[in-house]
Design a protein around this motif. Structure first.
Motif, PDB file in Angstrom:
ATOM      1  N   MET D   1       0.840  -1.209   0.000  1.00 43.37           N
ATOM      2  CA  MET D   1       0.000   0.000   0.000  1.00 43.37           C
ATOM      3  C   MET D   1       0.871   1.255   0.000  1.00 43.37           C
ATOM      4  N   SER D   2       0.797   1.991  -1.062  1.00 45.02           N
ATOM      5  CA  SER D   2       1.697   3.106  -1.269  1.00 45.02           C
ATOM      6  C   SER D   2       1.024   4.415  -0.844  1.00 45.02           C
ATOM      7  N   LEU D   3       1.825   5.291  -0.263  1.00 43.73           N
ATOM      8  CA  LEU D   3       1.318   6.563   0.258  1.00 43.73           C
ATOM      9  C   LEU D   3       1.065   7.544  -0.883  1.00 43.73           C
ATOM     10  N   THR D   4      -0.086   8.188  -0.872  1.00 45.30           N
ATOM     11  CA  THR D   4      -0.435   9.151  -1.918  1.00 45.30           C
ATOM     12  C   THR D   4      -1.144  10.353  -1.315  1.00 45.30           C
ATOM     13  N   VAL D  72      -5.738   8.732   9.855  1.00 38.00           N
ATOM     14  CA  VAL D  72      -4.855   8.872   8.685  1.00 38.00           C
ATOM     15  C   VAL D  72      -3.463   8.411   9.121  1.00 38.00           C
ATOM     16  N   PRO D  73      -2.624   8.017   8.158  1.00 39.21           N
ATOM     17  CA  PRO D  73      -1.243   7.649   8.535  1.00 39.21           C
ATOM     18  C   PRO D  73      -0.491   8.852   9.085  1.00 39.21           C
ATOM     19  N   GLU D 155      15.792  -2.773  -3.572  1.00 41.23           N
ATOM     20  CA  GLU D 155      16.180  -3.649  -2.455  1.00 41.23           C
ATOM     21  C   GLU D 155      15.098  -3.765  -1.394  1.00 41.23           C
ATOM     22  N   GLY D 156      14.083  -2.890  -1.473  1.00 44.78           N
ATOM     23  CA  GLY D 156      13.073  -2.878  -0.424  1.00 44.78           C
ATOM     24  C   GLY D 156      13.470  -2.070   0.793  1.00 44.78           C
ATOM     25  N   VAL D 157      14.581  -1.346   0.700  1.00 40.61           N
ATOM     26  CA  VAL D 157      15.014  -0.527   1.836  1.00 40.61           C
ATOM     27  C   VAL D 157      14.116   0.696   1.980  1.00 40.61           C
ATOM     28  N   LEU D 158      13.819   1.326   0.873  1.00 39.16           N
ATOM     29  CA  LEU D 158      13.014   2.557   0.899  1.00 39.16           C
ATOM     30  C   LEU D 158      11.597   2.287   0.396  1.00 39.16           C
ATOM     31  N   ALA D 159      10.627   2.884   1.088  1.00 39.32           N
ATOM     32  CA  ALA D 159       9.232   2.812   0.664  1.00 39.32           C
ATOM     33  C   ALA D 159       8.846   4.015  -0.168  1.00 39.32           C
ATOM     34  N   GLY D 160       9.705   5.033  -0.144  1.00 45.46           N
ATOM     35  CA  GLY D 160       9.367   6.235  -0.902  1.00 45.46           C
ATOM     36  C   GLY D 160      10.424   7.302  -0.737  1.00 45.46           C
ATOM     37  N   LEU D 161      10.167   8.418  -1.407  1.00 47.25           N
ATOM     38  CA  LEU D 161      11.086   9.552  -1.426  1.00 47.25           C
ATOM     39  C   LEU D 161      10.299  10.823  -1.204  1.00 47.25           C
ATOM     40  N   LYS D 162      10.784  11.647  -0.277  1.00 49.86           N
ATOM     41  CA  LYS D 162      10.276  13.018  -0.200  1.00 49.86           C
ATOM     42  C   LYS D 162      11.341  13.896  -0.833  1.00 49.86           C
ATOM     43  N   ALA D 173      13.235  11.261 -12.974  1.00 50.16           N
ATOM     44  CA  ALA D 173      14.059  10.055 -13.163  1.00 50.16           C
ATOM     45  C   ALA D 173      13.645   8.970 -12.177  1.00 50.16           C
ATOM     46  N   VAL D 174      13.309   9.362 -10.955  1.00 52.67           N
ATOM     47  CA  VAL D 174      12.857   8.370  -9.976  1.00 52.67           C
ATOM     48  C   VAL D 174      11.482   7.842 -10.354  1.00 52.67           C
ATOM     49  N   VAL D 175      10.590   8.729 -10.749  1.00 49.65           N
ATOM     50  CA  VAL D 175       9.245   8.301 -11.147  1.00 49.65           C
ATOM     51  C   VAL D 175       9.317   7.299 -12.299  1.00 49.65           C
ATOM     52  N   MET D 176      10.145   7.625 -13.297  1.00 46.16           N
ATOM     53  CA  MET D 176      10.204   6.754 -14.471  1.00 46.16           C
ATOM     54  C   MET D 176      10.984   5.466 -14.198  1.00 46.16           C
ATOM     55  N   GLY D 177      11.881   5.497 -13.227  1.00 40.78           N
ATOM     56  CA  GLY D 177      12.729   4.336 -12.984  1.00 40.78           C
ATOM     57  C   GLY D 177      12.210   3.402 -11.916  1.00 40.78           C
ATOM     58  N   ARG D 178      11.243   3.850 -11.143  1.00 45.14           N
ATOM     59  CA  ARG D 178      10.806   3.040 -10.000  1.00 45.14           C
ATOM     60  C   ARG D 178       9.993   1.832 -10.445  1.00 45.14           C
ATOM     61  N   GLU D 179       9.936   0.876  -9.538  1.00 39.96           N
ATOM     62  CA  GLU D 179       9.032  -0.257  -9.694  1.00 39.96           C
ATOM     63  C   GLU D 179       8.065  -0.190  -8.517  1.00 39.96           C
ATOM     64  N   ALA D 180       6.801  -0.278  -8.787  1.00 45.67           N
ATOM     65  CA  ALA D 180       5.776  -0.100  -7.748  1.00 45.67           C
ATOM     66  C   ALA D 180       5.941  -1.162  -6.679  1.00 45.67           C
ATOM     67  N   PRO D 181       5.522  -0.920  -5.442  1.00 44.64           N
ATOM     68  CA  PRO D 181       4.995   0.347  -4.952  1.00 44.64           C
ATOM     69  C   PRO D 181       6.113   1.176  -4.322  1.00 44.64           C
TER      70      PRO D 181
END
Lengths: 301, 301, 301, 301
Positions: D1-4, D72-73, D155-162, D173-181
């Motif tokens: 479940m990805s934060l949006t 909310v989270p 690697e599963g280390v990061l769940a996201g980027l601020k 570059a991160v948006v286009m290179g990422r693999e969900a989630p």
């Protein structure tokens, strides 16, 4: 034959129309030589090299080299963004009779140490004059490492270093690591006694325009081992150096520093006009007045 | 009349002896115009302006302006350290028939916003051509503030801005604060759709040398409001832009980026030789091979 | 009573599980005091203060202050981002019996000189111990100006300055501008003789962990006016300082420098384990071997 | 479940004695949730995390997590210099019931990419909560490369980027290179529509404290593909964002920005007192008046 002693970066006097004032320039050169300097450095940062057109640079070179006529060595700054442009300036300097060249690492471009190495190697190979590296991170936004400088020294690419980085630990690393003859010159106005103490060979002080006798005296004291006297002279010059801060935060550091040197030279009667090149901001009457007081306190008015 | 559309910074092809290859340059210009670009920008950072001698700069200007013959506007970079040196380049550009000038803030010197203001005002007053400010902090080490740009726009000093700062919040502040006509051009290769979305008028993409049709298509899609298509085209170009990273950490960013553009132009048969000026490090065979693969993936080989 | 002499920033020995190794810490303190140092500085950058939890910081303070028992002054670093967080560390340091506090300007936040002034004033007002400003631009990304330091000195806010900026012109401005008693301490390992020559009162050398006798000897030579002997000792220490570069470019400067100090202390038998805190990269066997050779060359193995 | 969605960094209201004003904090949380935000981020830069003591950080966490009760989270910033200190904050955040952690690269120390990698890996391995990398070069003085972020994502280390770097090319570059989630969140207040257009998942706007409805509306418009409306809302918010410049050059950017958010919240009646932590400079009456006018112009007073 290694370069030593006091080698001021010669200011470039201008007319009110922003042309090179060759008459004042000749008087300034005489003032410096009479003050006991060992060599001259034209077209350095304190010479407003960044503001001079190529024609003006040529005028400065020819005027000074012609007037000096070999009495003392004349180093020429060949300050530009990259190798091909530096080589153009080098050709002019060679033709004008310069004794050596002073070049920075490339700037404006995004540079790598390997490219800096190629840059200095290419200049040395083509110019046919001793080459001095000019380390000025505040302008070039790269610091030359001691390792790189020493490597280029061992290769015979560099004849010396003008270190205006303010990093005296780095200067010492070059002094201790070099193999003679390699001239280490500090570009600092305010740590000359300690740089000489560490083994530096000379100094390239912008403030030397204003008080060449002071730096010549400092160097003589250090040379004969009278370090107490050297320090006393240095401390007098540190107080005089306050003139570069008079412009304060209403202008950039170049305007403030170069404007102060020229205002002082004008107050001392050496040059006809204290104007600095565009787009620098001129010092106002009040600021010039404070420079006058600092000159008087240093015994120069 | 405000400048809009795709305005690539034209690469400067060289011979193996590092001279301007005018035949290749003419072919490159034809390739760009055939690709649908709206204007040309010669002597920008992607043109290796920092590496070109004054004679080479003149050759480039005359070759391109002469060949184009008024089909499209030709902007000329007048990149140098300070006002007097920029004015020299401006005179040459005017004589060669340039349509406008592109200048950065002063660099190498320690500059103050008030001095930057004087710099642009002086150039605009003397040059007699529309003046575009070039915001490139990575080279100039100063960021032009939106307030300063807008003030100079209102005064009529600036005709536009080429924003290569990567700061799209700043670009937006200029777009929202400007009063027409003032051209806001992004220098980014990878956020063109979003810059146009915010209201920018055009783009100056180094990668446009390699794929002018791609940027022309992107701009056309945006102009007719087909943003989905614009984004798809942009994303294809983002993937192509990977070529600039192929050189990696064994060279500086200039070598890597400019080398990639030229390698791609050579692989596409537009220019005869991919050599870049000294002291840049050339790409090796393996790196060129990877560029070839990226071109193929983008449908360009 | 002004602080003078050699005041090493005490390394923080750790167990393989990254806990503070208090037995080794006590041995290190004994080694330093036996080496002739004049005071100790715990929780400085060389102490890995940035890597220690608050509990670990407290353990270090209590261990060292308890063991020293007033033999020599113990300064405590109170390194944190802003005033309220620094005040927390100050309370702990006061409770542990520290003799003085060492604080940087705020970092992480975007700071203004007026805010830096408030920061130091607030700490001095609330902490009840002599406060030393720590000028470390490489970490804090702000340079403390001589004017600001001198103003806070005149106000009685600051008792001294630890200058790790590498800018010996700035250090000299403080030395010449101060009114006694105000301790000026250089944080440089390699320009100690020249800093003392300029009038600095002491030195805070990370390398003093490894060779306290060397720095004590250097200081004694300078104090009795035997500057030649001071320089010879300094040059020996400059050669020893090469250990911090052994880690090279495969790690950050903190890993390389702090790792070298600890490896040397381990090789010399002072501490049990050379581990550094996470996320630092450990030196490998080959690198430790080269450190051993440099120690041997300096007569320390 | 990805934060949006909209995830404001919650300001930390204080009493005139600089203690956390929990009553105001609770009202602020209610104001944000009523405004339609999707999650909360406590202890970020806009929360004055750099100025809060550990006890105050704990109070904020417990107050917000307790009050929100899972509606909310709640992300928690764990901002500190290095891994061991971040881990301490992480333990507190986990105990308080945070939904995820937000950490920067190490700062104050001289860091290498390999050390940054170890830093994030260690935090993720030990904390047991989703970890978000916080890219804030203005504070941390390191830019997280897209390659590093994507590697840690895979690697599963990061769940996201601020991403508060302002570099929207890097964000893309991160948006286009990422693999969900993998959640990509922009920290910009002024390029939210374009970041969402590129594929970002959400926004962490400091200004969202003042106008949560505005950002929620912007996000809703974008989500349903009404980009024209999103842009209009964004442009309104850009004009409102002028409040952060009201403090001008007489204070640092933190004082000016955080002071403006709090002044606006006070003017809107959400918090009792606009005070910011020491050593920040307070806005004066005139400056607060101008903030009031900007709020009125945005329809918020």
């Amino acid at each position: 034959m290694s370069l030593t002693g006091v080698i001021p970066p010669v200011c470039t006097p201008m007319t009110p129309a922003y042309e090179v004032d060759t008459a004042s320039l000749v008087r300034l050169v005489d003032h410096l030589i009479a003050g006991g300097v060992d060599a001259l450095f034209v077209l350095g940062s304190s010479s407003e090299v960044a503001y001079l057109t190529d024609a003006q640079r040529r005028t400065v070179l020819q005027t000074v080299a012609g007037h000096v006529g070999g009495q003392v060595p004349v180093l020429a700054g060949v300050i530009d963004m990259t190798t091909p442009r530096v080589l153009e300036h080098a050709r002019v300097a060679v033709a004008a009779g310069a004794s050596g060249l002073v070049a920075t690492a490339p700037f404006y471009t995004r540079t790598h140490p390997e490219e800096i190495r190629t840059h200095f190697r290419t200049i040395a190979a083509r110019a046919g004059l001793p080459l001095y590296a000019y380390d000025l991170p505040v302008s070039v936004h790269t610091k030359l490492s001691a390792d790189l400088v020493l490597e280029l020294s061992r290769e015979g690419v560099l004849a010396g270093l003008k270190d205006s980085s303010g990093d005296d630990g780095g200067l010492r690393a070059v002094v201790m690591g070099r193999e003679a003859p390699f001239s280490v010159l500090t570009g600092s106005e305010v740590t000359v006694d300690s740089a000489l103490w560490m083994g530096a060979d000379g100094v390239v002080p912008g403030l030397g325009n204003v008080d060449p006798r002071g730096y010549a005296e400092l160097f003589r004291c250090a040379s004969r081992g009278d370090w107490e006297a050297a320090r006393a002279e240095q401390e007098r010059l540190v107080r005089l150096f306050e003139i570069v801060h008079v412009g304060g935060s209403r202008m950039g550091g170049s305007s403030s520093g170069l404007g102060a040197f020229k205002a002082a030279l004008h107050l001392r009667g050496v040059i006809d006009c204290p104007v600095t090149a565009l787009p620098q901001i001129p010092l106002n009457e009040d600021e010039v007045g404070r420079i006058g007081k600092l000159l008087a306190a240093a015994g120069l008015l």
